[in-house]
Design an enzyme around this catalytic site. Structure first.
Site, PDB file in Angstrom:
ATOM      1  N   TYR A 105       0.889   4.539   7.168  1.00  0.00           N
ATOM      2  CA  TYR A 105       0.559   5.103   5.848  1.00  0.00           C
ATOM      3  C   TYR A 105      -0.815   5.754   5.882  1.00  0.00           C
ATOM      4  O   TYR A 105      -0.994   6.892   5.422  1.00  0.00           O
ATOM      5  CB  TYR A 105       0.594   3.988   4.804  1.00  0.00           C
ATOM      6  CG  TYR A 105       0.116   4.416   3.431  1.00  0.00           C
ATOM      7  CD1 TYR A 105       0.969   5.099   2.577  1.00  0.00           C
ATOM      8  CD2 TYR A 105      -1.184   4.141   2.998  1.00  0.00           C
ATOM      9  CE1 TYR A 105       0.545   5.501   1.310  1.00  0.00           C
ATOM     10  CE2 TYR A 105      -1.616   4.538   1.748  1.00  0.00           C
ATOM     11  CZ  TYR A 105      -0.761   5.214   0.904  1.00  0.00           C
ATOM     12  OH  TYR A 105      -1.195   5.623  -0.331  1.00  0.00           O
ATOM     13  N   ASP A 155       4.159   0.553  -8.724  1.00  0.00           N
ATOM     14  CA  ASP A 155       5.082  -0.137  -7.819  1.00  0.00           C
ATOM     15  C   ASP A 155       4.603  -0.037  -6.376  1.00  0.00           C
ATOM     16  O   ASP A 155       4.741  -0.982  -5.598  1.00  0.00           O
ATOM     17  CB  ASP A 155       6.481   0.471  -7.934  1.00  0.00           C
ATOM     18  CG  ASP A 155       7.167   0.128  -9.246  1.00  0.00           C
ATOM     19  OD1 ASP A 155       6.627  -0.711  -9.989  1.00  0.00           O
ATOM     20  OD2 ASP A 155       8.229   0.711  -9.525  1.00  0.00           O
TER      21      ASP A 155
END
Length: 280
Positions: free
Chosen positions: A154, A190
């Protein structure tokens, strides 16, 4: 020549805005704020049900969008109309150790987080250049400026987005088109579920939305959120590696990603990620 003279101003009233990953979190908050300012907004997201519901609630148009597909991006932008502002917001953030991360999870991050902005800019820029104005916001992360243990791939995708954005910005500036990169710390969405940072380092989606909308006015190359962290990040980048490693260890930052991944709050997000990884 002033910055605003170089980049023709864009009046948000009536501006055509497209937001990827617009059904939830930062994307939803951003689309809602643009709509409230009078823009004609189209949101795109993989989740057909949620994108339809969100579009109705915030007063925008909605479309199913897979940012990993150039054809899907082309269809999405064609439906939006001659886009004045594109927000490349879609992103995913699996957590876990680098060596334990499945290949399809890594591939999904690269396809969504990096290829997504590439596809978006390649599709939107020709029209903006032809019209002599436009603005693109690529939503990266503070992880695009500093190490992120527990989220290595990421982090790599967000570093890539920062480099991509600044390079494309330099290529298209002479055509009156700007590219800004917004890099927030942990946001209560989220994507960040289960993770925790001190309140001074945490953000709400609306905080990021305001920064994205405000970038249409100032057109800065990079925006770090919270804003005070910009200077701190710059200092960190010139510190010796041993100092940075010690800071991560003493601050417990190396373990936060793993702890978040195992939390009950993240279970639903992990389920959605697994489904998305099967597409990669």
């Amino acid at each position: 020549m002033s910055l605003l003279t170089h980049y023709p101003p864009i009046d948000l009233r009536g501006a055509v805005v497209a937001v990827t990953g617009g059904a939830r979190g930062i994307g939803r908050a951003t689309a809602a704020l643009f709509a409230a300012r009078g823009a004609a907004v189209t949101i795109g997201d993989l989740d057909a049900v949620t994108v339809e519901t969100t579009a109705k609630e915030i007063g925008s148009r909605g479309a199913v969008l897979d940012v990993t597909s150039r054809a899907s991006i082309d269809d999405f932008l064609a439906a939006a109309g001659p886009v004045d502002i594109l927000v490349n917001n879609a992103g995913i953030m699996p957590l876990g150790t680098f060596l334990d991360e499945p290949t399809n999870i890594s591939a999904a991050q690269i396809n969504v987080n990096f290829w997504g902005p590439i596809h978006g800019m390649q599709a939107a820029l020709p029209g903006m250049i032809e019209r002599g104005r436009g603005h693109i916001v690529n939503v990266a992360s503070l992880a695009g400026k500093m190490p992120t243990p527990g989220g290595a791939v990421y982090c790599g995708t967000k570093h890539a987005v920062v480099g991509l954005s600044t390079s494309v910005r330099a290529e298209v500036a002479e055509h009156g088109v700007s590219v800004s990169t917004v890099m927030p710390s942990l946001v209560h969405t989220d994507l960040g579920s289960g993770a925790s940072l001190p309140s001074a380092l945490s953000l709400e989606p609306e905080d990021v939305a305001r920064a994205i909308v405000d970038s249409v006015r100032h057109r800065r190359a990079e925006v770090v959120l919270p804003r005070w962290l910009g200077a701190a990040v710059d200092v960190t980048r010139v510190l010796p590696g041993a100092v940075v490693d010690t800071t991560l260890r003493v601050g417990g930052l190396r373990d936060r990603g793993l702890a978040a991944n195992d939390s009950a709050e993240r279970a639903e997000y992990r389920r959605r990620l697994a489904g998305q990884a099967q597409r990669s």
